[in-house]
Write an enzyme that holds these catalytic residues in place. Structure first.
Site, PDB file in Angstrom:
ATOM      1  N   HIS A  68       7.747   7.826 -13.245  1.00 35.32           N
ATOM      2  CA  HIS A  68       6.777   6.607 -12.921  1.00 35.32           C
ATOM      3  C   HIS A  68       7.253   6.339 -14.416  1.00 35.32           C
ATOM      4  CE1 HIS A  68       4.879   5.615  -8.713  1.00 35.32           C
ATOM      5  NE2 HIS A  68       4.277   5.575  -9.784  1.00 35.32           N
ATOM      6  N   LEU A  83      11.654   1.687  -6.023  1.00 42.75           N
ATOM      7  CA  LEU A  83      13.262   1.091  -7.080  1.00 42.75           C
ATOM      8  C   LEU A  83      13.046   2.464  -6.813  1.00 42.75           C
ATOM      9  CD1 LEU A  83      12.226  -0.505 -10.526  1.00 42.75           C
ATOM     10  CD2 LEU A  83      13.929  -1.209  -8.700  1.00 42.75           C
TER      11      LEU A  83
END
Length: 509
Positions: free
Chosen positions: A317, A326
């Site tokens: 993250h 993403l």
């Protein structure tokens, strides 16, 4: 009373290691040989290492339980060098003690006072029959070939489970290229256009977001740009993140410098479902992950690499927002990086993931749930929380990606066999019905296109609402003729065991 635990489970209990639970702990049981028994590895008393001898338990684990770098990284530095050398003198060329010495030096940062090179063949750290492995890199001192998926600073493991072996045997990428290559040029372009559009919408939909037309177009362009095979860098990932975020205040300029977390909507600490690594560790591991992402798709099965890259990214993250979509983009980026995606080919894995959201959540939770146990979260005030990491950074460095890779492979299979195949069948049916109706009746093209699409999506029926909607622009007999032709085409497809009405495209039309 002596503990019945053996191997990794013994090390975890005795040395108080901060690791994820051992999935199949070795336990002393009244059996005659070492064998899996339910969720345990049953070990007869006579074959168990001596109680209290941690080095012997390490060697037992390496021989019978595989390689758990998360445990070994914490356990080996606690074993005195003299103990390692004493064990080495018993079997100077033994494969398992050489592996243990190699890892002891790597994890302790200290060189063992031993300069006699072992003889015999070099040994692989990970057994290729048990694990999916990477290219071997030899340590000449111990004649150990490190063949992990990553490095000793960041490494995923993927076991060759029956599910993964069966999915790898399907040659999903090869079949995808063959299928797309078999389509007429016009049909191929339309099928891929559908794939890009719905991959975009469903990637956003997984996060309960409906993208604007502008945002959707930007994401489609990102998917197409993946074919440029650009290597991952921090600047590139920042640019990708900026392209997927609408709020300018959420756009990153670098990997995060503050702690973030995932929340399920509940107030306070109870709502925190996952906490990724602290910023400094995150940045270190992102360097490792990007190195892996730029090399692995060319070295191992691209779908395996894409699963590790995608889930590894979301577990780290690195941004405050935009990590989920993403991470799914990185599946395509990895496949393109490998050279497996030619002619603009795209597997709409997010479409399959949206349909299998529960399984997607389970794959994510295979890591996020045990990781959450190593964070002490306190609710200070309003949305203000404090985070204290009580674990060991090894939980983020060395992780079991088996469940995540199995899920990625299955989603790739469904993207080909369900999404692309069924959408192509729908396009075939649409073309057949549209052509015949258009040749017989003079109907505005846009109206006819909508009616044919809606009829096919409704099992060959033009609903009363649709008839009413188009009553002033389409003669009544056209509705009946569309139904007749649609039912005929659907019946022909049914004889081929193809049911276009299950298509994801239809369900969203």
């Amino acid at each position: 009373m002596e503990s019945p635990l053996v191997g990794y489970a013994f090390l975890v209990e005795t040395l108080k290691l901060k690791v994820f639970p051992i999935q199949r702990p070795a336990v002393i049981r009244p059996v005659t040989r070492i064998e899996p028994l339910g969720r345990e590895l049953a070990v007869p008393q006579r074959l168990a290492p001596p109680p209290g001898d941690c080095c012997a338990h390490v060697l037992f684990a390496l021989k019978h339980e595989g390689v758990n770098l998360g445990v070994l990284a914490q356990a080996l530095p606690q074993i005195p060098a003299a103990t390692m050398l004493a064990e080495l003198r018993k079997a100077p060329s033994g494969a398992y003690i050489r592996k243990a010495c190699f890892l002891w030096e790597a994890f302790s940062g200290t060189r063992l006072p031993h300069d006699v090179s072992p003889k015999g063949a070099a040994t692989l750290l990970f057994d290729p029959d048990r694990y999916i492995t990477g290219p071997a890199r030899r340590d000449t001192r111990w004649r150990v070939d490190f063949n992990g998926l990553g490095t000793l600073h960041y490494c995923a493991t993927v076991e060759r489970t029956p599910e993964i072996e069966a999915l790898l045997a399907l040659d999903i990428l090869g079949k995808s290229r063959e299928f797309i290559g078999s389509l007429p040029a016009g049909m191929m372009d339309r099928a891929l256009s559908w794939a890009y559009l719905h991959e975009t919408h469903d990637s956003f939909a997984i996060e309960r977001e409906a993208p604007s037309a502008d945002k959707a177009e930007r994401f489609v362009q990102l998917l197409r740009q993946a074919h440029e095979r650009q290597p991952l860098t921090e600047d590139y990932l920042v640019a990708l993140q900026n392209s997927t975020i609408s709020n300018p205040f959420d756009r990153a300029v670098a990997f995060r410098h503050e702690q973030n977390h995932l929340n399920n909507g509940l107030r306070g600490a109870a709502g925190v479902t996952y906490v990724p690594p602290p910023p400094e560790l995150c940045r270190d591991l992102m360097d490792e992950l990007m190195l892996f992402a730029n090399e692995a798709p060319l070295q191992i099965d691209p779908l395996v690499a894409s699963g590790i890259i995608s889930f590894g990214f979301v577990f780290l993250h690195p941004f405050m927002d935009g990590n989920g979509r993403l991470s799914r983009f990185l599946i395509h980026q990895a496949l393109c990086r490998s050279g497996a995606m030619s002619h603009g080919l795209l597997l709409p894995v997010s479409v399959a993931m949206k349909r299998e959201e529960q399984r997607y959540l389970e794959a994510l939770q295979s890591f996020s749930r045990p990781a959450r146990e190593f964070w002490r979260v306190l609710w200070l005030d309003a949305n203000d929380l404090s985070f204290e990491f009580t674990g060991n950074e090894g939980i983020y460095r060395y992780w079991d990606a088996t469940a995540c890779v199995a899920f990625t492979l299955e989603m790739a299979r469904q993207a080909l066999e369900v999404e692309l195949h069924e959408e192509t069948e729908f396009l075939h049916a649409y073309d057949q019905v549209f052509k015949v109706v258009n040749a017989r009746f003079d109907v505005r093209g846009s109206d006819l296109a909508q009616l044919v699409m809606m009829c096919l999506s409704n099992n060959g029926i033009v609903s009363r609402n649709r008839r009413k909607q188009f009553q002033y622009s389409v003669p009544e007999e056209v509705f009946d003729f569309i139904e007749e032709r649609a039912r005929q085409v659907l019946a022909e497809q049914a004889t081929k065991n193809v049911d276009p009405n299950e298509s994801t495209f239809l369900s969203k039309s």
